[in-house]
Design an enzyme around this catalytic site. Structure first.
Site, mmCIF file in Angstrom:
data_model
loop_
_atom_site.group_PDB
_atom_site.id
_atom_site.type_symbol
_atom_site.label_atom_id
_atom_site.label_comp_id
_atom_site.label_asym_id
_atom_site.label_seq_id
_atom_site.Cartn_x
_atom_site.Cartn_y
_atom_site.Cartn_z
ATOM 1 N N LYS A 106 0.854 -1.190 0.000
ATOM 2 C CA LYS A 106 0.000 0.000 0.000
ATOM 3 C C LYS A 106 0.891 1.242 0.000
ATOM 4 O O LYS A 106 1.796 1.380 0.839
ATOM 5 C CB LYS A 106 -0.872 -0.037 1.262
ATOM 6 C CG LYS A 106 -2.193 0.661 1.129
ATOM 7 C CD LYS A 106 -3.038 0.300 2.338
ATOM 8 C CE LYS A 106 -4.297 1.110 2.413
ATOM 9 N NZ LYS A 106 -5.003 0.874 3.675
HETATM 10 C C1 E4P Z 1 -8.303 1.774 3.657
HETATM 11 O O1 E4P Z 1 -7.466 1.076 3.145
HETATM 12 C C2 E4P Z 1 -8.156 2.407 4.950
HETATM 13 O O2 E4P Z 1 -7.406 1.556 5.778
HETATM 14 C C3 E4P Z 1 -9.452 2.667 5.640
HETATM 15 O O3 E4P Z 1 -10.550 2.298 4.829
HETATM 16 C C4 E4P Z 1 -9.542 4.045 6.201
HETATM 17 O O4 E4P Z 1 -10.787 4.198 6.847
HETATM 18 P P1 E4P Z 1 -11.080 5.388 7.886
HETATM 19 O O5 E4P Z 1 -11.316 6.633 7.105
HETATM 20 O O6 E4P Z 1 -12.326 4.952 8.587
HETATM 21 O O7 E4P Z 1 -9.894 5.462 8.784
#
Ligand code: E4P
Length: 217
Positions: free
Chosen positions: A83
């Site tokens: 990522k």
């Molecule tokens: C995605 O890969 C993120 O880890 C996640 O969806 C972020 O979500 P949040 O905005 O609730 O922290």
């Protein structure tokens, strides 16, 4: 549509993976911090539970650091997806990862133009953050629609991974506008199974069945 769990809680993941409905997992540095555990250990355990893609995020901000970290993360298991943040450095790293055959999930996407660049860089997944856009006064679902249109217009095969999901309705809407996957927090995943009319209807069916005095077996 593939459903991923957005978690670093391995016990919760095991419980939900038992449904056979969890296609993959995403994590981020905040979720690693929340787990209080070593990232490499957690990612290794998650990869042993699910066969599908498991996103593990780099922490470096520069391309060289991202490449070093991503290459290390990709050795944990074959299903690791590196990522990478949607920055200039991140997209340069994404391009190199694509050249090396390392899958990537480009994260923190908040505009269609960012998503276009990520696809051109060879991202395997793009993560538009629905909930955070909604919090910001925009409509996160519009972004998914725009990205779908752009990717279809030009035949990009980058998969749209709806992220920052807050409600079951987000999941359904993302599916309706053509997201390829959604990553869902455990509490929202549990809520996907439920509807008050299902519970009410089942309660009535079971009461009526008991009155028959019958047994199927
Ligand atoms: C995605 O890969 C993120 O880890 C996640 O969806 C972020 O979500 P949040 O905005 O609730 O922290």
């Amino acid at each position: 549509m593939q459903l991923f769990l957005d978690t670093t809680d391995v016990a919760v993941l095991k419980d939900m993976a038992a449904t056979g409905l969890v296609d993959g997992v995403t994590t981020n540095p905040s979720l690693i911090a929340k787990s209080g555990r070593n990232m490499l250990d957690v990612i290794g355990e998650i990869c042993a539970v699910v066969e599908g893609p498991v996103s593990a995020e780099v922490a470096a901000a520069d391309t060289a650091g991202m490449l070093d970290e991503g290459r290390r993360l990709s050795t944990i298991a074959p299903n690791v997806v590196v990522k990478v943040p949607l920055t200039r450095d991140g997209l340069i790293a994404t391009r190199e990862f694509a050249r090396e055959g390392i899958l990537t999930n480009v994260t923190l996407c908040f505009s269609a133009s960012q998503a276009l660049l990520a696809a051109k860089a060879g991202a395997s997944y793009i993560s538009p953050f629905i909930g955070r856009l909604d919090d910001h006064g925009a409509d996160g679902m519009d972004l998914i629609t725009e990205i779908r249109t752009i990717y279809d217009n030009y035949g990009f095969d980058t998969e749209i991974l709806a992220a920052s999901i807050r409600t079951p309705a987000h999941v359904a809407q993302a599916a309706m506008v053509g997201a390829d996957c959604a990553t869902i927090p455990p509490d929202v995943f549990q809520a996907l199974f439920k509807h008050p009319l299902t519970e009410k209807g089942l309660d009535q069916f079971l009461k009526d069945w008991a009155k028959t005095g019958q047994s199927i077996l």
